[in-house]
Design a protein around this motif. Structure first.
Motif, PDB file in Angstrom:
ATOM      1  N   VAL A  88       7.090  -3.360 -10.944  1.00 50.43           N
ATOM      2  CA  VAL A  88       5.895  -2.932 -10.215  1.00 50.43           C
ATOM      3  C   VAL A  88       4.682  -2.940 -11.138  1.00 50.43           C
ATOM      4  CG1 VAL A  88       4.814  -0.911  -9.145  1.00 50.43           C
ATOM      5  CG2 VAL A  88       7.123  -1.545  -8.502  1.00 50.43           C
ATOM      6  N   ILE A  89       3.570  -3.428 -10.619  1.00 50.91           N
ATOM      7  CA  ILE A  89       2.282  -3.315 -11.293  1.00 50.91           C
ATOM      8  C   ILE A  89       1.422  -2.397 -10.432  1.00 50.91           C
ATOM      9  CG2 ILE A  89       0.205  -4.513 -12.048  1.00 50.91           C
ATOM     10  CD1 ILE A  89       1.955  -7.041 -12.305  1.00 50.91           C
ATOM     11  N   CYS A  90       1.022  -1.269 -11.004  1.00 51.50           N
ATOM     12  CA  CYS A  90       0.191  -0.330 -10.257  1.00 51.50           C
ATOM     13  C   CYS A  90      -1.250  -0.844 -10.246  1.00 51.50           C
ATOM     14  CB  CYS A  90       0.251   1.059 -10.880  1.00 51.50           C
ATOM     15  SG  CYS A  90       1.892   1.798 -10.780  1.00 51.50           S
ATOM     16  N   ALA A  91      -1.859  -0.798  -9.064  1.00 52.25           N
ATOM     17  CA  ALA A  91      -3.232  -1.268  -8.905  1.00 52.25           C
ATOM     18  C   ALA A  91      -4.061  -0.145  -8.287  1.00 52.25           C
ATOM     19  CB  ALA A  91      -3.267  -2.507  -8.011  1.00 52.25           C
ATOM     20  N   GLN A  92      -5.351  -0.362  -8.190  1.00 54.79           N
ATOM     21  CA  GLN A  92      -6.226   0.650  -7.608  1.00 54.79           C
ATOM     22  C   GLN A  92      -6.052   0.715  -6.102  1.00 54.79           C
ATOM     23  OE1 GLN A  92     -10.256  -0.064  -8.851  1.00 54.79           O
ATOM     24  NE2 GLN A  92      -9.860   0.644 -10.916  1.00 54.79           N
ATOM     25  N   LYS A 146       0.864  -1.182   0.000  1.00 51.61           N
ATOM     26  CA  LYS A 146       0.000   0.000   0.000  1.00 51.61           C
ATOM     27  C   LYS A 146       0.901   1.232   0.000  1.00 51.61           C
ATOM     28  CE  LYS A 146      -4.151   1.831   2.146  1.00 51.61           C
ATOM     29  NZ  LYS A 146      -4.640   2.375   0.917  1.00 51.61           N
ATOM     30  N   VAL A 147       0.590   2.161  -0.885  1.00 53.44           N
ATOM     31  CA  VAL A 147       1.378   3.383  -1.046  1.00 53.44           C
ATOM     32  C   VAL A 147       0.653   4.532  -0.365  1.00 53.44           C
ATOM     33  CG1 VAL A 147       2.344   4.980  -2.754  1.00 53.44           C
ATOM     34  CG2 VAL A 147       2.271   2.525  -3.242  1.00 53.44           C
ATOM     35  N   ASP A 148       1.410   5.401   0.296  1.00 54.86           N
ATOM     36  CA  ASP A 148       0.833   6.569   0.961  1.00 54.86           C
ATOM     37  C   ASP A 148       0.121   7.438  -0.073  1.00 54.86           C
ATOM     38  OD1 ASP A 148       0.236   8.865   2.393  1.00 54.86           O
ATOM     39  OD2 ASP A 148       2.286   9.237   3.048  1.00 54.86           O
ATOM     40  N   ALA A 149      -1.167   7.619   0.111  1.00 57.78           N
ATOM     41  CA  ALA A 149      -1.983   8.381  -0.838  1.00 57.78           C
ATOM     42  C   ALA A 149      -1.552   9.844  -0.930  1.00 57.78           C
ATOM     43  CB  ALA A 149      -3.456   8.291  -0.447  1.00 57.78           C
ATOM     44  N   ALA A 150      -0.926  10.350   0.115  1.00 53.46           N
ATOM     45  CA  ALA A 150      -0.517  11.758   0.127  1.00 53.46           C
ATOM     46  C   ALA A 150       0.861  11.972  -0.511  1.00 53.46           C
ATOM     47  CB  ALA A 150      -0.499  12.279   1.563  1.00 53.46           C
ATOM     48  N   ASP A 151       1.639  10.918  -0.699  1.00 57.96           N
ATOM     49  CA  ASP A 151       3.005  11.042  -1.220  1.00 57.96           C
ATOM     50  C   ASP A 151       2.996  10.977  -2.749  1.00 57.96           C
ATOM     51  OD1 ASP A 151       5.709  10.931  -1.841  1.00 57.96           O
ATOM     52  OD2 ASP A 151       6.193   9.701  -0.086  1.00 57.96           O
ATOM     53  N   LYS A 152       2.738  12.109  -3.360  1.00 56.50           N
ATOM     54  CA  LYS A 152       2.645  12.188  -4.815  1.00 56.50           C
ATOM     55  C   LYS A 152       3.983  11.906  -5.493  1.00 56.50           C
ATOM     56  CE  LYS A 152      -1.674  13.208  -4.619  1.00 56.50           C
ATOM     57  NZ  LYS A 152      -2.621  12.128  -4.736  1.00 56.50           N
ATOM     58  N   ALA A 153       5.085  12.291  -4.849  1.00 56.19           N
ATOM     59  CA  ALA A 153       6.407  12.040  -5.430  1.00 56.19           C
ATOM     60  C   ALA A 153       6.677  10.535  -5.513  1.00 56.19           C
ATOM     61  CB  ALA A 153       7.493  12.724  -4.600  1.00 56.19           C
TER      62      ALA A 153
END
Length: 104
Positions: free
Chosen positions: A75-79, A53-60
């Motif tokens: 990496v495969i980006c998922a929803q 899970k990626v931090d939703a606030a960390d746009k960088a």
């Protein structure tokens, strides 16, 4: 009707050929092909993945995961701000993150 897998579809096509029409018209053949292609449209991926899970606030970080050439290879980006990484690539994933200052 009563089709739950490819084998059922083939069985029903055979029933049509045996009891209704041995040489069905082109429109029927087209329908048979479409049904068989639908039976194979989605399949199980036997690869083993770890979901992060990626931090939703960390746009960088999101930008890095989506655009970096090395990351895009593993990496495969998922929803839902998630990424999938093959089990064999987790060490490389962690190393690439660490190089950018991210700890896992």
């Amino acid at each position: 009707r009563e089709c739950n897998d490819r084998k059922d579809i083939l069985r029903n096509i055979e029933l049509v050929r045996n009891f209704i029409c041995p040489s069905p018209p082109a429109i029927w053949e087209s329908f048979f092909k479409e049904m068989l292609s639908h039976a194979e449209a989605v399949c199980v991926d036997n690869e083993k993945y770890v979901v992060f899970k990626v931090d939703a606030a960390d746009k960088a970080l999101q930008q890095y995961l989506a655009t970096d050439i090395a990351m895009r290879e593993i990496v495969i980006c998922a929803q839902g701000f998630r990424v999938l990484v093959r089990v064999d690539d987790v060490a490389r994933f962690k190393s690439l993150l660490l190089a950018r200052g991210y700890l896992l």
